[in-house]
Design an enzyme around this catalytic site. Structure first.
Site, PDB file in Angstrom:
ATOM      1  N   GLY A 154       0.792  -1.143  -0.097  1.00 20.89           N
ATOM      2  CA  GLY A 154      -0.080   0.061   0.118  1.00 20.89           C
ATOM      3  C   GLY A 154       1.092   1.249  -0.102  1.00 20.89           C
ATOM      4  N   GLN A 155       0.109   2.432  -0.142  1.00 17.91           N
ATOM      5  CA  GLN A 155       1.054   3.731  -0.258  1.00 17.91           C
ATOM      6  C   GLN A 155       1.707   3.870   0.977  1.00 17.91           C
ATOM      7  OE1 GLN A 155      -0.007   8.543  -0.929  1.00 17.91           O
ATOM      8  NE2 GLN A 155      -1.748   6.979  -0.097  1.00 17.91           N
TER       9      GLN A 155
ATOM     10  N   ASP B  69      -2.334 -12.182   4.545  1.00 17.06           N
ATOM     11  CA  ASP B  69      -3.653 -11.637   4.455  1.00 17.06           C
ATOM     12  C   ASP B  69      -4.412 -11.479   5.775  1.00 17.06           C
ATOM     13  OD1 ASP B  69      -6.303 -11.079   3.976  1.00 17.06           O
ATOM     14  OD2 ASP B  69      -6.473 -12.811   2.302  1.00 17.06           O
TER      15      ASP B  69
ATOM     16  N   TYR C  46      -9.005  -1.794   3.873  1.00 16.84           N
ATOM     17  CA  TYR C  46     -10.070  -1.483   2.823  1.00 16.84           C
ATOM     18  C   TYR C  46     -10.132  -0.036   3.043  1.00 16.84           C
ATOM     19  CZ  TYR C  46     -13.966  -1.494  -0.179  1.00 16.84           C
ATOM     20  OH  TYR C  46     -14.790  -1.828  -1.264  1.00 16.84           O
ATOM     21  N   THR C  47      -9.522   0.826   1.788  1.00 15.75           N
ATOM     22  CA  THR C  47      -9.964   2.327   1.779  1.00 15.75           C
ATOM     23  C   THR C  47     -10.729   2.757   0.589  1.00 15.75           C
ATOM     24  OG1 THR C  47      -7.811   2.231   0.561  1.00 15.75           O
ATOM     25  CG2 THR C  47      -7.614   2.344   2.810  1.00 15.75           C
TER      26      THR C  47
ATOM     27  N   ASP D 188      -9.519  10.209   9.881  1.00 16.83           N
ATOM     28  CA  ASP D 188     -10.311  11.090  10.304  1.00 16.83           C
ATOM     29  C   ASP D 188     -11.791  10.729  10.042  1.00 16.83           C
ATOM     30  OD1 ASP D 188      -9.528  11.297   7.590  1.00 16.83           O
ATOM     31  OD2 ASP D 188     -10.701  13.096   7.340  1.00 16.83           O
TER      32      ASP D 188
ATOM     33  N   TYR E 113     -17.173   3.006   5.262  1.00 17.16           N
ATOM     34  CA  TYR E 113     -15.721   3.008   5.529  1.00 17.16           C
ATOM     35  C   TYR E 113     -15.405   3.636   7.027  1.00 17.16           C
ATOM     36  CZ  TYR E 113     -10.938   4.611   5.435  1.00 17.16           C
ATOM     37  OH  TYR E 113      -9.605   5.027   5.739  1.00 17.16           O
TER      38      TYR E 113
ATOM     39  N   LYS F 127     -13.911   1.212  10.291  1.00 17.70           N
ATOM     40  CA  LYS F 127     -12.677   1.733  10.874  1.00 17.70           C
ATOM     41  C   LYS F 127     -12.521   2.027  12.123  1.00 17.70           C
ATOM     42  CE  LYS F 127      -9.022   2.293   9.169  1.00 17.70           C
ATOM     43  NZ  LYS F 127      -7.747   1.505   8.914  1.00 17.70           N
TER      44      LYS F 127
ATOM     45  N   TRP G 197      -6.361  12.482   4.935  1.00 16.78           N
ATOM     46  CA  TRP G 197      -5.774  12.979   3.437  1.00 16.78           C
ATOM     47  C   TRP G 197      -4.056  12.466   3.065  1.00 16.78           C
ATOM     48  CZ3 TRP G 197      -7.689  18.585   2.200  1.00 16.78           C
ATOM     49  CH2 TRP G 197      -9.021  18.706   2.824  1.00 16.78           C
TER      50      TRP G 197
END
Length: 287
Positions: free
Chosen positions: A12-13, A40, A65-66, A106, A129, A133, A154
């Site tokens: 991921g990022q 996983d 899961y984004t 957030d 989402y 979370k 962000w």
């Protein structure tokens, strides 16, 4: 012996940002990076096997899961990854007497407040989402004692698809872009979050709980887009629009500026302004 750190969600990022940063600035800890193929979190047996083999001191969960809009129609999948799997992760973490560092969002807030959000503010997610979370946060608090939940907002970087890379691409190809100006928050450069996480691991504090982290300052998505286009000298007209003019399946918080005093006190750090971090990213000064 060196501290052992397992990073879940390595592709991921944020996971890739950690690897990039450590490649340039290695530290004394041993890091084990797992993509979803190798670990996983929705597969309890696989997760348990990997973690029990390593017996880490820290488990950093960057997996989530984004897909905010898709979550509205894929609620079961979002809940599986963001909530149900976190129950198992927290239980295994507790059994191993490790410390869990979990990245949250957030989106656990409804956006109705107009002053920076503190960790004790009431959560009231307005979409699937955010609901999943928040459920994940509660699962951690119920199943282990040694944890740091870091809510951020962000997230952007030069890696993968995010607001920074998308706007840069679209602005380069088009004469004008519409961007909402009635959603206010703070962009967070992944590498600034990475530095805070690594400092947390290095300092090994025991003041467990929930912490907020983003860059300093306040802006709208329109402000952010305008600045990133200007800094890159891209000729594109960024036009402000209301969220109602750009309807999405999931609602977004109108205001999600985070108060960072708690984590700044814990780690003894200062956090850069979002414009400063954006400038460093564009000019390749992130390290």
């Amino acid at each position: 012996m060196p501290i052992k750190v397992v990073v879940i969600g390595a592709n991921g990022q944020l996971g890739k940002s950690i690897q990039f940063y450590l490649d340039a600035k290695p530290n004394n800890a041993d890091f084990y990076f797992f993509s979803r193929t190798d670990l996983d979190i929705s597969n309890e047996a696989q997760m348990r096997s990997q973690l029990e083999t390593i017996v880490p001191d820290y488990i950093l969960n960057c997996s989530a899961y984004t897909a905010v809009d898709k979550a509205e129609t894929e609620s079961e999948q979002a809940d599986l990854i963001n909530h149900q799997a976190i129950i198992n992760l927290a239980q295994i973490t507790n059994e191993l007497q490790a410390t869990l560092i979990h990245i949250s969002t957030d989106f656990v807030f409804d956006g109705s407040k107009n002053t920076p959000l503190v960790e004790e503010d009431i959560c009231n997610p307005i979409g699937v989402y955010g609901l999943t979370k928040y459920a994940g946060e509660q699962a951690i608090a119920s199943n282990t004692n040694k944890y740091f939940i870091i809510r951020t907002s962000w997230l952007y970087s030069n890696i993968g698809a995010n607001f920074f890379t998308n706007i840069t691409k679209y602005a380069t190809d088009r004469d004008a872009l519409n961007v909402v100006y009635d959603q206010v928050g703070t962009p967070t450069l992944t590498y600034d979050l990475v530095k805070a996480i690594l400092q947390l691991i290095e300092q090994r504090p025991t003041d467990y709980g929930i912490y907020h982290f983003s860059n300093e300052g306040v802006c709208s998505w329109y402000d952010f887009a305008t600045e990133l286009v200007s800094m890159q000298h891209i000729t594109c007209n960024i036009l402000p629009i209301l969220s109602a003019q750009y309807p999405t399946p999931a609602k977004r918080p109108a205001y999600s500026v985070l108060n960072k005093n708690k984590i700044k006190t814990l780690l003894g750090i200062t956090i850069p302004h979002w414009r400063e971090s954006l400038y460093k990213l564009i000019h390749k000064q992130i390290l």
